[in-house]
Design a protein around this motif. Structure first.
Motif, PDB file in Angstrom:
ATOM      1  N   GLN A   1       0.842  -1.200   0.000  1.00  0.00           N
ATOM      2  CA  GLN A   1       0.000   0.000   0.000  1.00  0.00           C
ATOM      3  C   GLN A   1       0.871   1.241   0.000  1.00  0.00           C
ATOM      4  O   GLN A   1       1.871   1.311   0.721  1.00  0.00           O
ATOM      5  N   THR A   2       0.471   2.194  -0.822  1.00  0.00           N
ATOM      6  CA  THR A   2       1.095   3.521  -0.834  1.00  0.00           C
ATOM      7  C   THR A   2       0.034   4.536  -0.415  1.00  0.00           C
ATOM      8  O   THR A   2      -1.174   4.264  -0.535  1.00  0.00           O
ATOM      9  N   PRO A   3       0.458   5.678   0.085  1.00  0.00           N
ATOM     10  CA  PRO A   3      -0.506   6.680   0.573  1.00  0.00           C
ATOM     11  C   PRO A   3      -1.535   7.056  -0.489  1.00  0.00           C
ATOM     12  O   PRO A   3      -1.186   7.316  -1.644  1.00  0.00           O
ATOM     13  N   GLY A   4      -2.778   7.031  -0.095  1.00  0.00           N
ATOM     14  CA  GLY A   4      -3.856   7.429  -0.989  1.00  0.00           C
ATOM     15  C   GLY A   4      -4.332   6.339  -1.926  1.00  0.00           C
ATOM     16  O   GLY A   4      -5.238   6.568  -2.729  1.00  0.00           O
ATOM     17  N   LYS A   5      -3.729   5.167  -1.837  1.00  0.00           N
ATOM     18  CA  LYS A   5      -4.119   4.074  -2.716  1.00  0.00           C
ATOM     19  C   LYS A   5      -4.640   2.891  -1.914  1.00  0.00           C
ATOM     20  O   LYS A   5      -4.340   2.740  -0.733  1.00  0.00           O
ATOM     21  N   GLU A   6      -5.397   2.052  -2.599  1.00  0.00           N
ATOM     22  CA  GLU A   6      -5.890   0.834  -1.976  1.00  0.00           C
ATOM     23  C   GLU A   6      -4.740  -0.153  -1.764  1.00  0.00           C
ATOM     24  O   GLU A   6      -3.764  -0.169  -2.516  1.00  0.00           O
ATOM     25  N   ARG A   7      -4.907  -0.969  -0.735  1.00  0.00           N
ATOM     26  CA  ARG A   7      -3.941  -2.034  -0.519  1.00  0.00           C
ATOM     27  C   ARG A   7      -4.114  -3.067  -1.629  1.00  0.00           C
ATOM     28  O   ARG A   7      -5.232  -3.538  -1.876  1.00  0.00           O
ATOM     29  N   GLU A   8      -3.005  -3.430  -2.293  1.00  0.00           N
ATOM     30  CA  GLU A   8      -3.109  -4.303  -3.444  1.00  0.00           C
ATOM     31  C   GLU A   8      -2.334  -5.599  -3.260  1.00  0.00           C
ATOM     32  O   GLU A   8      -1.281  -5.634  -2.606  1.00  0.00           O
ATOM     33  N   PHE A   9      -2.865  -6.626  -3.881  1.00  0.00           N
ATOM     34  CA  PHE A   9      -2.264  -7.957  -3.834  1.00  0.00           C
ATOM     35  C   PHE A   9      -0.946  -7.958  -4.596  1.00  0.00           C
ATOM     36  O   PHE A   9      -0.865  -7.439  -5.711  1.00  0.00           O
ATOM     37  N   VAL A  10       0.064  -8.565  -4.001  1.00  0.00           N
ATOM     38  CA  VAL A  10       1.370  -8.689  -4.644  1.00  0.00           C
ATOM     39  C   VAL A  10       1.640 -10.144  -5.028  1.00  0.00           C
ATOM     40  O   VAL A  10       1.967 -10.444  -6.179  1.00  0.00           O
ATOM     41  N   ALA A  11       1.506 -11.029  -4.060  1.00  0.00           N
ATOM     42  CA  ALA A  11       1.792 -12.451  -4.307  1.00  0.00           C
ATOM     43  C   ALA A  11       1.100 -13.270  -3.230  1.00  0.00           C
ATOM     44  O   ALA A  11       0.870 -12.780  -2.124  1.00  0.00           O
ATOM     45  N   GLY A  12       0.792 -14.523  -3.566  1.00  0.00           N
ATOM     46  CA  GLY A  12       0.150 -15.397  -2.606  1.00  0.00           C
ATOM     47  C   GLY A  12       0.624 -16.821  -2.770  1.00  0.00           C
ATOM     48  O   GLY A  12       1.174 -17.208  -3.812  1.00  0.00           O
TER      49      GLY A  12
END
Length: 125
Positions: free
Chosen positions: A39-50
């Motif tokens: 997550q970066t400021p002002g953005k949604e938390r996003e999937f990277v890897a699972g």
């Protein structure tokens, strides 16, 4: 109850590498699919890897595919994300997450049961 603790973040130059680690408490680590989000400021938390419960299958967002490797060691209750060829746009707080209800890690953050506190990754140009 599962507690997650990330480590390994830091400052790195573009093109460099970092290895993030997530250590889980409890005896049922292998009951959880695991994932990394960022997550970066002002953005949604996003999937990277699972990664699935057994570690047999892995999943990556397009923006890290080919540059990152997720792995887990169920005997040690740990999960890692090796990130190579880092770019300034990879700068973010990285979180590990655990979900019990799904064998495969979902890409939507709302499905996850537990989160770590996050570790900062900063990539300088």
């Amino acid at each position: 109850q599962v507690q997650l603790l990330e480590s390994g973040g830091g400052l790195v130059q573009a093109g460099g590498s970092l290895r993030l680690s997530c250590t889980a408490s409890g005896r049922t680590f292998n009951n959880y699919a695991m994932a990394w989000f960022r997550q970066t400021p002002g953005k949604e938390r996003e999937f990277v890897a699972g990664i699935t419960r057994s570690g047999g299958s892995t999943y990556y967002a397009d923006f890290v595919k080919g540059r990152s490797t997720i792995s887990r060691d169920n005997a040690k209750n740990t999960m890692s994300l090796q990130m190579n060829s880092l770019k300034p746009e990879d700068t973010a707080v990285y979180y590990c997450a655990a979900v019990r209800a799904f064998a495969a890690p979902p890409s939507t953050r709302e499905r996850y049961d537990y989160w770590g506190q996050g570790t900062q990754v900063t990539v300088s140009s």
